[in-house]
Design a protein around this motif. Sequence first.
Motif, mmCIF file in Angstrom:
data_model
loop_
_atom_site.group_PDB
_atom_site.id
_atom_site.type_symbol
_atom_site.label_atom_id
_atom_site.label_comp_id
_atom_site.label_asym_id
_atom_site.label_seq_id
_atom_site.Cartn_x
_atom_site.Cartn_y
_atom_site.Cartn_z
ATOM 1 N N GLU A 121 -63.680 6.334 10.855
ATOM 2 C CA GLU A 121 -63.150 7.321 11.789
ATOM 3 C C GLU A 121 -61.698 7.643 11.463
ATOM 4 O OE1 GLU A 121 -65.308 6.696 16.028
ATOM 5 O OE2 GLU A 121 -64.215 4.981 15.234
ATOM 6 N N GLY B 23 -71.113 13.908 12.645
ATOM 7 C CA GLY B 23 -72.335 13.638 11.906
ATOM 8 C C GLY B 23 -72.398 14.490 10.645
ATOM 9 N N PRO B 24 -73.482 14.355 9.888
ATOM 10 C CA PRO B 24 -73.605 15.071 8.607
ATOM 11 C C PRO B 24 -73.537 16.591 8.731
ATOM 12 C CG PRO B 24 -75.413 13.500 8.878
ATOM 13 C CD PRO B 24 -74.608 13.474 10.131
ATOM 14 N N THR C 272 -81.123 18.293 10.382
ATOM 15 C CA THR C 272 -80.360 17.172 10.934
ATOM 16 C C THR C 272 -81.200 15.907 11.022
ATOM 17 O OG1 THR C 272 -79.059 18.742 12.218
ATOM 18 C CG2 THR C 272 -78.938 16.444 12.884
ATOM 19 N N ALA D 89 -80.480 12.320 9.095
ATOM 20 C CA ALA D 89 -80.357 11.058 9.820
ATOM 21 C C ALA D 89 -81.356 10.032 9.292
ATOM 22 C CB ALA D 89 -80.569 11.291 11.318
ATOM 23 N N SER E 291 -80.246 6.531 7.593
ATOM 24 C CA SER E 291 -80.762 5.304 8.200
ATOM 25 C C SER E 291 -81.506 4.458 7.167
ATOM 26 C CB SER E 291 -81.705 5.668 9.356
ATOM 27 O OG SER E 291 -82.352 4.525 9.839
#
Length: 130
Positions: free
Chosen positions: A9, A52-53, A101, A105, A109
């Motif tokens: 972050e 997020g991506p 999306t 994810a 993952s």
Amino acid sequence: MPRGKTARELTIGRKLRELREQRHLTQQEMAGKAGVPRTYISRIENARLLPGPVMLLRIADALSVTILDLLPQNKNGIGALETADDPYWTTFVSYFSQLRTADMAYIVSHARHLAEQDKTYAPMPVLAAR
């Protein structure tokens, strides 16, 4: 109780601010280019939000950089600068950024799961061989 900020972050936020300022963009101008509220950019830069991506792609496009340019370097100090010219990663980022999306994810993952299972797993075999 607020949670602690992760290194990712902090690094993404710093990198975003650095790239935005190099382009002489205000947070408002940057937000307009990315299609998000100004507060969204502020929250990323101040490590209050980890995008997020899909959002990373929108931000990267707004800055005319790749997603890899926004990501932190790995522990070996190898980061976007060394992988940006690598045809494998250029192709990977190109295809990855076109995914839905949910598919992004799933892939992230699955990669995390593989890395956790095998601590000797090298997600970047070309760089691990150095």
